[in-house]
Motif scaffolding. Structure first.
Motif, PDB file in Angstrom:
ATOM      1  N   ASP A 100      33.770  33.953  42.086  1.00 15.49           N
ATOM      2  CA  ASP A 100      32.949  32.800  42.484  1.00 15.49           C
ATOM      3  C   ASP A 100      33.107  31.631  41.519  1.00 15.49           C
ATOM      4  O   ASP A 100      32.126  31.018  41.084  1.00 15.49           O
ATOM      5  CB  ASP A 100      31.485  33.219  42.589  1.00 15.49           C
ATOM      6  N   GLY A 101      34.340  31.355  41.157  1.00 14.93           N
ATOM      7  CA  GLY A 101      34.631  30.190  40.330  1.00 14.93           C
ATOM      8  C   GLY A 101      34.371  30.357  38.844  1.00 14.93           C
ATOM      9  O   GLY A 101      34.495  29.384  38.082  1.00 14.93           O
ATOM     10  N   VAL A 102      33.998  31.574  38.396  1.00 11.75           N
ATOM     11  CA  VAL A 102      33.718  31.750  36.964  1.00 11.75           C
ATOM     12  C   VAL A 102      35.013  31.721  36.154  1.00 11.75           C
ATOM     13  O   VAL A 102      36.099  32.007  36.657  1.00 11.75           O
ATOM     14  CB  VAL A 102      32.962  33.075  36.690  1.00 11.75           C
ATOM     15  N   GLN A 103      34.868  31.397  34.896  1.00  9.80           N
ATOM     16  CA  GLN A 103      36.013  31.322  34.001  1.00  9.80           C
ATOM     17  C   GLN A 103      36.523  32.731  33.690  1.00  9.80           C
ATOM     18  O   GLN A 103      35.755  33.688  33.625  1.00  9.80           O
ATOM     19  CB  GLN A 103      35.605  30.631  32.694  1.00  9.80           C
ATOM     20  N   VAL A 104      37.831  32.843  33.507  1.00 12.74           N
ATOM     21  CA  VAL A 104      38.449  34.102  33.096  1.00 12.74           C
ATOM     22  C   VAL A 104      39.242  33.841  31.825  1.00 12.74           C
ATOM     23  O   VAL A 104      40.081  32.939  31.781  1.00 12.74           O
ATOM     24  CB  VAL A 104      39.386  34.674  34.190  1.00 12.74           C
ATOM     25  N   GLU A 105      38.950  34.619  30.794  1.00 15.93           N
ATOM     26  CA  GLU A 105      39.663  34.472  29.525  1.00 15.93           C
ATOM     27  C   GLU A 105      40.491  35.723  29.265  1.00 15.93           C
ATOM     28  O   GLU A 105      40.010  36.841  29.427  1.00 15.93           O
ATOM     29  CB  GLU A 105      38.668  34.263  28.381  1.00 15.93           C
TER      30      GLU A 105
END
Length: 404
Positions: A12-17
Motif C-alpha cells: 500500500d505504497g509503504v517504503q521498502v528498505e
C-alpha cells in the motif's frame, strides 16, 4: 503494471528498505569448552536434511570428545545456513528442542533482531532463487566450494515500512503466513504423491515378479547369447560431445536423465534394443532404447535376433530382474561384461504371452519411471508451482525499480 498485485496491495505504497543480513541479525557466541560441565547435542553438516530443511540426527558430545568444528551455541529461532557446498541449500530453523545446543562452524548462524524482522522472514528469503544466484556468484573454490559468513550476511533482504516496526512485522507476518501455507500444502501433496509412487513401484515389482515366474517345464529356456546379438559402446569424450552436438542422444552408465549424457550429430544404432550398463555402482541397470542413438564404452546393446520368437520389451522386463544377478563385484568395482550377459538364461513363452506380459508391465513402468508422465512429473510440477509463488511473493521492488 505490477507483476504482483497482491504484494502491491499489501505494501500500500509503504517504503521498502533493503538491508544486509548482517544489519538485521545479532552476533552469536561460541562455546567455552574449558568451562563446559555437561553434554550437548551436536548439529553437524549432516544433521540438517536438505529436502525437509529440518534437523534430523545429532550426536552427543562433551568437552572430552567434541570435534574441533563444534563451536557455535544456537538458540531457538536461529536460522542455520551451511556455508560449505552452499548451493546444496542446507538450512533450517532451530526449534525448542535444540535451544542451547552446539552447531558446527560449517554453519552461518543468523539470529535475527526480532524487533525488526521475523526469523521465518529470513528463512524464506534463504530459499529464494535470488539468494541461490547470490551464492553462485559469491562462493569460492571449485573442488570444495564454500562461502564465508561475512558474504552470507552481505545478502540484502527487504524491510517493509522500516520506520514503523509494528506495521513492518505485520506485513512480514502475513507474507510468511502465506508462504508457510504453500510450504505445508506442497509438503503434504509431495508426501502423498511420493507415498503413491512408492506403492506403485511395489505394485510394479510384485506383478513383474509374478508374471515373469515360470514353472519348471512350462517354457523353453535359452541363453541370451543364443537369442540376441551383443555389442559394446565406444569412447565418447566430453570434448567430442561439445564439438559434435546434434540431435541424436548418447547414453552412458548413469541413471539420471534416463542415462543420456548429451546429443551428437551422428548415431551408431537404429532400431529397438535393450541397453545395459557395464561398470560401477550402476552395473546391470537395464534400459529400453528405440530410435537412433549411440552409447559409450561403459554400456552395451542387446539386439533380438528374431522378433517373431522374442519380444524386445518382454526381454527388457526380464533383464530388469535378472541382469543384476550376474554382476561381478570383485576388486571393488562392479562389472557386467558381455561374456556374462551372454550366459543369462531367458524364458521363451509364446509370442502372444510375451506381448501381453510386456503390455501390462509397460503400464506400471510408465507410471513409476517416466519423467514426462505419471507421478514423478506431478511431484515436480507441485514443487515448481511452490517456487514460482514463493519468488513472486518475495519480489520486492529494488531502489532503482522504485525510482523508475
Amino acid at each position: 503494471m505490477s507483476k504482483n498485485r497482491f504484494l502491491e496491495k499489501l505494501l500500500d505504497g509503504v517504503q521498502v528498505e533493503w538491508k544486509p543480513l548482517g544489519e538485521v541479525t545479532l552476533r552469536t557466541k561460541n562455546i567455552k569448552w574449558k568451562e563446559a560441565t555437561k553434554s550437548y547435542r551436536y548439529i553437524d553438516l549432516s544433521s540438517v536434511d536438505i529436502e525437509t530443511k529440518r534437523i534430523t540426527e545429532t550426536s552427543e558430545i562433551t568437552a572430552n570428545n567434541a570435534p574441533s568444528r563444534a563451536q557455535k551455541i544456537v538458540e531457538k529461532d536461529d536460522v542455520l545456513f551451511a556455508t560449505t557446498r552452499p548451493t546444496q541449500m542446507r538450512y533450517c530453523l532451530v526449534g525448542d528442542e535444540y535451544d542451547g545446543e552446539v552447531a558446527s562452524t560449517g554453519y552461518c548462524v543468523l539470529r535475527v533482531k526480532k524487533e525488526e524482522v521475523l526469523p521465518k522472514w529470513i528463512l524464506h528469503f534463504l530459499s529464494s532463487s535470488e539468494f541461490k544466484n547470490y551464492l553462485e556468484e559469491n562462493q569460492s573454490g571449485s573442488a570444495y566450494p564454500a562461502i564465508s559468513d561475512a558474504k552470507v550476511k552481505g545478502f540484502e533482504v527487504p524491510i517493509p515500512c522500516p520506520d514503523n516496526p509494528k506495521k513492518s512485522l505485520e506485513i512480514q507476518r502475513e507474507i510468511v503466513r502465506i508462504l508457510d501455507s504453500f510450504t505445508e500444502l506442497t509438503t503434504e501433496l509431495t508426501t502423498e504423491l511420493t507415498t503413491e509412487l512408492t506403492l506403485r513401484k511395489k505394485q510394479y515389482h510384485y506383478y513383474r515378479d509374478q508374471l515373469l515366474t515360470f514353472k519348471e517345464g512350462e517354457v523353453e529356456w535359452k541363453t541370451l547369447g543364443e537369442v540376441a546379438e551383443l555389442k559394446r559402446g565406444r569412447v565418447i569424450s566430453k570434448r567430442f560431445l561439445a564439438e559434435n552436438s546434434g540431435d541424436y542422444p548418447v547414453y552412458s552408465s548413469q541413471t539420471a536423465n534416463n542415462g543420456m549424457i548429451g546429443k551428437i550429430d551422428t548415431y551408431d544404432f537404429e532400431g529397438e534394443f535393450v541397453n545395459w550398463t557395464t561398470d560401477g555402482a550402476n552395473a546391470g541397470t537395464i534400459f529400453y532404447r528405440k530410435g537412433r542413438f549411440s552409447i559409450t564404452n561403459v554400456s552395451g546393446i542387446i539386439k533380438v535376433k528374431d522378433q517373431s520368437q522374442l519380444n524386445c520389451k518382454f526381454l527388457y522386463h526380464w533383464l530388469s530382474i535378472e541382469a543384476k544377478n550376474h554382476v561381478y563385484s570383485g576388486m571393488g568395482n562392479p562389472k557386467l561384461m558381455s561374456n556374462q550377459v551372454a550366459k543369462i538364461p531367458v524364458p521363451i513363452p509364446g509370442l502372444s504371452t510375451q506381448e501381453k506380459i510386456a503390455a501390462i508391465l509397460d503400464q506400471f513402468d510408465t507410471l513409476t519411471h517416466s519423467i514426462t508422465e505419471g507421478l514423478p512429473r506431478e511431484i515436480d510440477l507441485r514443487q515448481k508451482q511452490y517456487k514460482y509463488y514463493r519468488d513472486l511473493l518475495l519480489s520486492f521492488p529494488k531502489p532503482e525499480e522504485a525510482a523508475g
